[in-house]
Design an enzyme around this catalytic site. Sequence first.
Site, PDB file in Angstrom:
ATOM      1  N   ARG A  23      91.065 -23.221  38.542  1.00 29.80           N
ATOM      2  CA  ARG A  23      91.042 -21.809  37.295  1.00 29.80           C
ATOM      3  C   ARG A  23      90.425 -20.608  37.936  1.00 29.80           C
ATOM      4  NH1 ARG A  23      89.756 -25.224  32.155  1.00 29.80           N
ATOM      5  NH2 ARG A  23      91.777 -26.273  31.657  1.00 29.80           N
ATOM      6  N   ARG A  27      90.670 -16.305  34.133  1.00 30.77           N
ATOM      7  CA  ARG A  27      89.621 -16.661  33.543  1.00 30.77           C
ATOM      8  C   ARG A  27      88.498 -15.668  33.262  1.00 30.77           C
ATOM      9  NH1 ARG A  27      90.352 -21.630  30.940  1.00 30.77           N
ATOM     10  NH2 ARG A  27      88.234 -22.358  31.137  1.00 30.77           N
ATOM     11  N   ARG A  36      96.019  -8.904  32.008  1.00 35.45           N
ATOM     12  CA  ARG A  36      96.440  -9.551  31.050  1.00 35.45           C
ATOM     13  C   ARG A  36      96.715  -8.962  29.547  1.00 35.45           C
ATOM     14  NH1 ARG A  36      96.408 -15.083  30.236  1.00 35.45           N
ATOM     15  NH2 ARG A  36      97.332 -14.327  27.998  1.00 35.45           N
ATOM     16  N   ASP A  72     100.915 -22.534  34.799  1.00 41.80           N
ATOM     17  CA  ASP A  72     100.432 -23.252  33.783  1.00 41.80           C
ATOM     18  C   ASP A  72     101.307 -24.448  33.797  1.00 41.80           C
ATOM     19  OD1 ASP A  72      98.424 -23.396  30.780  1.00 41.80           O
ATOM     20  OD2 ASP A  72     100.375 -24.349  30.516  1.00 41.80           O
ATOM     21  N   TYR A 148     101.103 -33.918  25.767  1.00 38.74           N
ATOM     22  CA  TYR A 148     101.184 -32.708  25.015  1.00 38.74           C
ATOM     23  C   TYR A 148     102.446 -32.793  24.194  1.00 38.74           C
ATOM     24  CZ  TYR A 148      97.473 -29.826  27.059  1.00 38.74           C
ATOM     25  OH  TYR A 148      96.203 -29.479  27.609  1.00 38.74           O
TER      26      TYR A 148
END
Length: 348
Positions: A23, A27, A36, A72, A148
């Site tokens: 990551r 972040r 972003r 992702d 998920y």
Amino acid sequence: MTSPLLAALRSEPVSHTPVWFMRQAGRSLPEYRKLREGTQMLDACRDPEMVSEITLQPVRRHGVDAAIFFSDIVVPLQAAGVDVEIVPGVGPVIASPVRSRADIDALPDLDAADIPDIVESIQRVTAELGEATPLIAFAGAPFTLASYLIEGGPSKNHEKTKSLMVSDPEAFSALLGKLAKMSATFIDVQLNAGAKAFQLFDSWAGYLAREDYENHVLEHSTAVFDALSGHDVPSIHFGVQTGELLGSMAQAGSTTVGVDFRVDLADAATRVNPGQALQGNLDPALLFAPWEALSARVEAIVRKGLELDRGFVFNLGHGVLPDTDPEVPGRVVDLVHRVSAEILGSRG
């Protein structure tokens, strides 16, 4: 010239211990947050210009030995046509969870033609990186993607996932089989476009008993590594809270096993295959500690990693936390490089 990262992942000699951070792309970096602003996560992941810039930001700022592709684990699901959204503060949410054999049979496959943007993103990144700094491709492992899909989003207990696993193992295997092909396709595209290594993330595998992992999951993770073996690139297999599963995960076919911060490196070395490289394993929360305390822990991990008869890559035992001081990871990189170079130099 082989990069230190690629050499270490293959347990070959290096002049210093290579470092990268899970990551690291995004972040904690203010430049990431600024870029972003106003863009949803999955939209950012499918924008080659944005992806390449975010991937390169930590390389410029921290001097890490590798870039990790900004994406992702649910991007392949979205690209294949699954209705998934990453909800801020929640995580991936699936509009229509997969709960039956009919749902599994209807799950679309991922074709390389579905993700031309990923090819463009990789090509942009590798053109900027050059040969000195490799790009690491990645994908989610079949079990984590399955959780998920079955739960409909993040889960603390994975009760629906485990229920399907034990009540209808054939359907569960069919689902993981489809997801293994999807993960392999996603990584294959990245490698064909220029990535030099890859990591398979099994974020939720640590919630399984070893028997269930070996009976229901291992073969499908193995299938991902088998499908990519023709690339002849080093690979990493990583899961969270997987100390009890390291011996099993080590059998899936990776050149390197990632170790989270809960497991001592020396203990991990006894659980994986002889000579199999290790990656890890600083607790990301310790990046918030005063430098004197943090540097002592970093140096201790470097020394322990270099005592093992195998390759060693310094990393966190999980991902960079969002509120991490963006100056600290770069200081860690410098310290790891300096201490490891001194140790390895003293050995002649």
